[in-house]
Design an enzyme around this catalytic site. Structure first.
Site, PDB file in Angstrom:
ATOM      1  N   ARG A   6      76.901  28.580  29.520  1.00 12.71           N
ATOM      2  CA  ARG A   6      76.853  29.947  30.065  1.00 12.71           C
ATOM      3  C   ARG A   6      77.784  29.944  31.287  1.00 12.71           C
ATOM      4  O   ARG A   6      77.796  28.965  32.043  1.00 12.71           O
ATOM      5  CB  ARG A   6      75.432  30.356  30.483  1.00 12.71           C
ATOM      6  CG  ARG A   6      74.459  30.495  29.314  1.00 12.71           C
ATOM      7  CD  ARG A   6      73.100  31.023  29.778  1.00 12.71           C
ATOM      8  NE  ARG A   6      73.130  32.443  30.092  1.00 12.71           N
ATOM      9  CZ  ARG A   6      72.148  33.076  30.743  1.00 12.71           C
ATOM     10  NH1 ARG A   6      71.084  32.405  31.175  1.00 12.71           N
ATOM     11  NH2 ARG A   6      72.224  34.375  30.983  1.00 12.71           N
ATOM     12  N   ASP A  53      72.849  34.010  40.913  1.00 10.39           N
ATOM     13  CA  ASP A  53      73.463  33.080  39.957  1.00 10.39           C
ATOM     14  C   ASP A  53      74.717  32.441  40.521  1.00 10.39           C
ATOM     15  O   ASP A  53      75.096  31.343  40.115  1.00 10.39           O
ATOM     16  CB  ASP A  53      73.774  33.802  38.651  1.00 10.39           C
ATOM     17  CG  ASP A  53      72.477  34.091  37.915  1.00 10.39           C
ATOM     18  OD1 ASP A  53      71.870  35.161  38.173  1.00 10.39           O
ATOM     19  OD2 ASP A  53      72.037  33.220  37.143  1.00 10.39           O
ATOM     20  N   LYS A  84      71.286  39.070  38.015  1.00  7.26           N
ATOM     21  CA  LYS A  84      70.968  39.825  36.804  1.00  7.26           C
ATOM     22  C   LYS A  84      71.403  41.293  36.906  1.00  7.26           C
ATOM     23  O   LYS A  84      71.217  41.931  37.940  1.00  7.26           O
ATOM     24  CB  LYS A  84      69.458  39.740  36.562  1.00  7.26           C
ATOM     25  CG  LYS A  84      68.932  40.468  35.351  1.00  7.26           C
ATOM     26  CD  LYS A  84      69.613  40.067  34.054  1.00  7.26           C
ATOM     27  CE  LYS A  84      69.557  38.587  33.799  1.00  7.26           C
ATOM     28  NZ  LYS A  84      70.453  38.152  32.696  1.00  7.26           N
TER      29      LYS A  84
HETATM   30  O1  MRU Z   1      70.010  35.464  32.343  1.00  9.50           O
HETATM   31  P1  MRU Z   1      69.062  34.741  33.233  1.00  9.50           P
HETATM   32  O2  MRU Z   1      67.636  35.002  32.910  1.00  9.50           O
HETATM   33  O3  MRU Z   1      69.375  33.254  33.310  1.00  9.50           O
HETATM   34  O4  MRU Z   1      69.333  35.353  34.678  1.00  9.50           O
HETATM   35  C1  MRU Z   1      68.613  34.857  35.759  1.00  9.50           C
HETATM   36  C2  MRU Z   1      68.855  35.581  37.029  1.00  9.50           C
HETATM   37  O5  MRU Z   1      69.681  36.458  37.128  1.00  9.50           O
HETATM   38  C3  MRU Z   1      68.090  35.105  38.214  1.00  9.50           C
HETATM   39  O6  MRU Z   1      67.813  36.163  39.088  1.00  9.50           O
HETATM   40  C4  MRU Z   1      68.907  34.052  38.973  1.00  9.50           C
HETATM   41  O7  MRU Z   1      69.350  33.033  38.086  1.00  9.50           O
HETATM   42  C5  MRU Z   1      68.146  33.431  40.073  1.00  9.50           C
HETATM   43  S1  MRU Z   1      66.844  32.359  39.476  1.00  9.50           S
HETATM   44  C6  MRU Z   1      66.100  31.688  40.848  1.00  9.50           C
END
Ligand code: MRU
Length: 346
Positions: free
Chosen positions: A90, A235, A246
């Site tokens: 990813r 992220d 997200k």
């Molecule tokens: O697509 P995802 O579920 O991996 O996205 C996760 C997020 O956007 C979280 O908010 C981010 O990784 C922070 S997790 C502590």
């Protein structure tokens, strides 16, 4: 506390164990991940997800690749390709490639040393999350007032998204423990429902009062004065403080800026990408049409229509009130740039 990711030591087949987050909250199913192909599939299906948990997956993935290489007789190039495939499974969360790269640096020293480094990532992540949770709670109570607060959060940032404890979730938990959390509005987080399926599950287990709302309600919740602050995870945080998280996060930030309430980003320092200058350079993952056009396996759109499905958005640093890591709290709108220069710490 649930463990999103663990290394299982077994004589013949040491491997990674994941709780399958696609099945929560209705089923607690564990995946025994014994090969790189299975790991990449789990990452891409979001069976394991959340930036810090992906960092551990990258690290443990290198250890797993070394075992598979020995079992299958891979040469060095095949092993390198497998590690790269995990690192690139990813694109947006920097932790995944960071974890794989950090552990791969010890590959020449053998399996035991690589596994020790992967364990170190997990241990450090929990410690970082606990520390940033204390710092974030202190900052919020000092900024807003020493009273029970109402929050809104987006996506899932708890133990499921990390190796333990959580980031934005950790701050909420810390406030709750101090008796300073009244209510949390949880965005459901379309299209994969990390908020309603995962965050609500964790809040319920911790006995934290909350309401699940549709993502489209969040900005109005903020403008109506129903919350005192918003807190999200990250992220990737670039050198200037721009933050990928997200999709839907930036709407909260814009509404908080208009309402004049704090918008807080919480992440371990492993999510800071000092080598990327601004958010414009972040690759945003685009996922399949079916995630948007179907709900629970049933089509909810006109047959043949296409979807636009970016998994993340970028919040500009100037509308972020505070970025909290284990190293401290920085306020991007007033701090000197770059916020996170290579090797400078905070
Ligand atoms: O697509 P995802 O579920 O991996 O996205 C996760 C997020 O956007 C979280 O908010 C981010 O990784 C922070 S997790 C502590």
């Amino acid at each position: 506390m649930v463990r999103a990711i663990e290394w299982i030591d077994a004589a013949a087949d040491s491997h990674i164990r994941l709780i399958d987050q696609t099945r929560l909250p209705s089923e607690e199913v564990y995946l025994e991940v014994t090969s790189i192909d299975l790991l990449i599939d789990a990452i891409q299906r979001l069976a394991v997800r959340g930036a810090p948990a992906l960092g551990a997956a990258g690290g443990y993935g290198v250890a797993l690749a070394l075992l598979e290489a020995e079992r299958e007789g891979w040469d060095a190039d095949r092993l390198t390709a497998a590690i790269d495939a995990v690192a690139n499974a990813r694109p947006t969360a920097v932790n995944l490639a960071w974890g794989a790269k950090r552990v791969a640096g010890f590959r020449a020293e053998g399996f035991a040393r690589t596994l020790a480094e992967a364990h170190a990532i997990a241990t450090e992540d929990e410690a970082a999350n606990r520390e940033l949770s204390r710092l974030g709670a202190d900052w919020l109570l000092a900024r807003i007032g020493d009273r029970p607060l109402r929050a809104v959060t987006h996506c899932n940032t708890g133990a499921l998204a990390t190796t333990a404890w959580g980031t934005a979730y950790g701050i909420l938990h810390e406030l709750h423990t101090r008796g300073k959390l009244e209510l949390v509005y949880v965005d459901e987080t379309r299209p994969l429902l990390q908020g309603s399926r995962l965050t609500s599950w964790e809040l319920h287990q911790d006995g934290i009062p909350h309401l699940v709302e549709v993502d489209g309600a969040a900005s109005s919740t903020i403008l109506r004065g129903l919350v005192d602050f918003a807190v999200i995870g990250a992220d990737r945080i670039t050198a200037n403080g721009d933050t990928a998280n997200k999709v839907g996060s930036v709407a909260l930030a814009l509404a908080c800026a208009r309402a004049g309430i704090p918008f807080v980003v919480a992440a371990p320092y492993s999510t800071v990408d000092e080598d990327t200058a601004t958010g414009e350079e972040i690759e945003i993952e685009e996922r399949g049409d079916e995630e948007v056009l179907a709900f629970g396996g049933v089509s909810v759109a006109t047959p043949g229509v296409r979807a636009f499905n970016p998994a993340f958005d970028v919040t500009p640093h100037d509308i972020i009130s505070a970025i909290v890591t284990e190293r401290g709290v920085t306020e991007p709108s007033v701090a000197a740039q770059p916020l996170f220069a290579a090797g400078s710490g905070q």
